[in-house]
Scaffold this active site. Structure first.
Site, PDB file in Angstrom:
ATOM      1  N   ASP A  30       0.842  -1.195   0.000  1.00  0.00           N
ATOM      2  CA  ASP A  30       0.000   0.000   0.000  1.00  0.00           C
ATOM      3  C   ASP A  30       0.880   1.249   0.000  1.00  0.00           C
ATOM      4  OD1 ASP A  30      -3.194   0.540   0.828  1.00  0.00           O
ATOM      5  OD2 ASP A  30      -1.818   2.201   1.205  1.00  0.00           O
ATOM      6  N   ILE A  31       0.483   2.249  -0.758  1.00  0.00           N
ATOM      7  CA  ILE A  31       1.272   3.479  -0.883  1.00  0.00           C
ATOM      8  C   ILE A  31       1.245   4.319   0.397  1.00  0.00           C
ATOM      9  CG2 ILE A  31      -0.517   5.056  -1.767  1.00  0.00           C
ATOM     10  CD1 ILE A  31       1.522   5.873  -3.956  1.00  0.00           C
ATOM     11  N   GLY A  93     -15.719   3.350   3.638  1.00  0.00           N
ATOM     12  CA  GLY A  93     -14.399   3.922   3.393  1.00  0.00           C
ATOM     13  C   GLY A  93     -13.718   3.454   2.127  1.00  0.00           C
ATOM     14  N   SER A  95     -12.205   3.734  -1.255  1.00  0.00           N
ATOM     15  CA  SER A  95     -11.762   4.896  -2.031  1.00  0.00           C
ATOM     16  C   SER A  95     -11.274   4.516  -3.420  1.00  0.00           C
ATOM     17  CB  SER A  95     -10.658   5.650  -1.276  1.00  0.00           C
ATOM     18  OG  SER A  95      -9.547   4.810  -1.038  1.00  0.00           O
ATOM     19  N   HIS A 100     -10.168  -4.950  -3.769  1.00  0.00           N
ATOM     20  CA  HIS A 100      -8.872  -5.197  -3.137  1.00  0.00           C
ATOM     21  C   HIS A 100      -9.082  -5.692  -1.719  1.00  0.00           C
ATOM     22  CE1 HIS A 100     -10.005  -0.939  -2.692  1.00  0.00           C
ATOM     23  NE2 HIS A 100      -9.423  -0.982  -1.507  1.00  0.00           N
ATOM     24  N   LEU A 101      -8.229  -6.645  -1.381  1.00  0.00           N
ATOM     25  CA  LEU A 101      -8.223  -7.217  -0.032  1.00  0.00           C
ATOM     26  C   LEU A 101      -7.011  -6.639   0.687  1.00  0.00           C
ATOM     27  CD1 LEU A 101      -9.264  -9.399   1.984  1.00  0.00           C
ATOM     28  CD2 LEU A 101      -7.869 -11.062   0.739  1.00  0.00           C
TER      29      LEU A 101
HETATM   30  P1  5GP Z   1      -9.848   1.559   0.258  1.00  0.00           P
HETATM   31  O1  5GP Z   1      -9.930   2.868   1.003  1.00  0.00           O
HETATM   32  O2  5GP Z   1     -10.499   1.677  -1.116  1.00  0.00           O
HETATM   33  O3  5GP Z   1     -10.342   0.364   1.022  1.00  0.00           O
HETATM   34  O4  5GP Z   1      -8.299   1.279   0.042  1.00  0.00           O
HETATM   35  C1  5GP Z   1      -7.572   1.849  -0.998  1.00  0.00           C
HETATM   36  C2  5GP Z   1      -6.120   1.708  -0.641  1.00  0.00           C
HETATM   37  O5  5GP Z   1      -5.345   1.899  -1.802  1.00  0.00           O
HETATM   38  C3  5GP Z   1      -5.633   2.735   0.393  1.00  0.00           C
HETATM   39  O6  5GP Z   1      -5.082   2.050   1.515  1.00  0.00           O
HETATM   40  C4  5GP Z   1      -4.589   3.552  -0.372  1.00  0.00           C
HETATM   41  O7  5GP Z   1      -3.489   3.926   0.445  1.00  0.00           O
HETATM   42  C5  5GP Z   1      -4.180   2.599  -1.473  1.00  0.00           C
HETATM   43  N1  5GP Z   1      -3.752   3.264  -2.706  1.00  0.00           N
HETATM   44  C6  5GP Z   1      -4.398   4.278  -3.350  1.00  0.00           C
HETATM   45  N2  5GP Z   1      -3.722   4.635  -4.459  1.00  0.00           N
HETATM   46  C7  5GP Z   1      -2.626   3.818  -4.514  1.00  0.00           C
HETATM   47  C8  5GP Z   1      -1.536   3.720  -5.443  1.00  0.00           C
HETATM   48  O8  5GP Z   1      -1.441   4.424  -6.436  1.00  0.00           O
HETATM   49  N3  5GP Z   1      -0.594   2.779  -5.178  1.00  0.00           N
HETATM   50  C9  5GP Z   1      -0.669   1.953  -4.080  1.00  0.00           C
HETATM   51  N4  5GP Z   1       0.313   1.071  -3.905  1.00  0.00           N
HETATM   52  N5  5GP Z   1      -1.680   2.025  -3.191  1.00  0.00           N
HETATM   53  C10 5GP Z   1      -2.643   2.949  -3.404  1.00  0.00           C
END
Ligand code: 5GP
Ligand code: ZN
Length: 114
Positions: A30-31, A93, A95, A100-101
């Site tokens: 994760d970034i 939440g 985003s 994705h898991l």
């Molecule tokens: P969500 O909030 O949808 O459950 O999780 C999305 C996740 O994707 C977040 O933890 C965010 O840090 C990660 N993320 C968003 N954009 C990128 C990216 O460009 N690269 C990586 N490696 N992770 C990302």
């Protein structure tokens, strides 16, 4: 294909620290990590959210979870424990709208989550 950041990680248009890849899945760091170990395990196929899975995706779902379990062992977080999370829709939440898991580990986790 939709304009999707995780599809672009699958096609390597956007760089990521890849932890595992096969014909069906990619796992990467994760970034913006929320724990010492924070990986995303995703299908290569664009599926926007977990609620869109159907019976035909049963093998894919098993692969996602089995891969997360194996990576948890490889990253040394299987003991004392780790958390697998799938957020679905804005209220939870989500985003990024590519399934994705989250694999989170390496620190104590509180329950219930916020
Ligand atoms: P969500 O909030 O949808 O459950 O999780 C999305 C996740 O994707 C977040 O933890 C965010 O840090 C990660 N993320 C968003 N954009 C990128 C990216 O460009 N690269 C990586 N490696 N992770 C990302
Ligand atoms: Zn996508």
């Amino acid at each position: 294909m939709p304009d999707c950041i995780f599809c672009k990680i699958v096609t390597k248009e956007i760089p990521a620290k890849i932890a595992y890849e096969d014909a069906h899945l990619v796992a990467f760091s994760d970034i913006n990590p929320k724990a010492p170990v924070h990986l995303q395990i995703i299908p290569k196929e664009h599926i926007a959210r977990v609620s869109e899975l159907t019976e035909k995706n049963a093998d894919l779902v098993a692969k996602l979870v089995m891969t997360a379990n194996r990576l948890a062992r490889e990253y040394g977080v299987a003991e004392p424990g780790y958390r697998l999370v799938i957020n679905c829709n804005p209220g939870a939440g989500q985003s990024v709208y590519h399934l994705h898991l989250h694999l989170l580990g390496g620190r104590p986790m509180k329950w219930p989550p916020g």
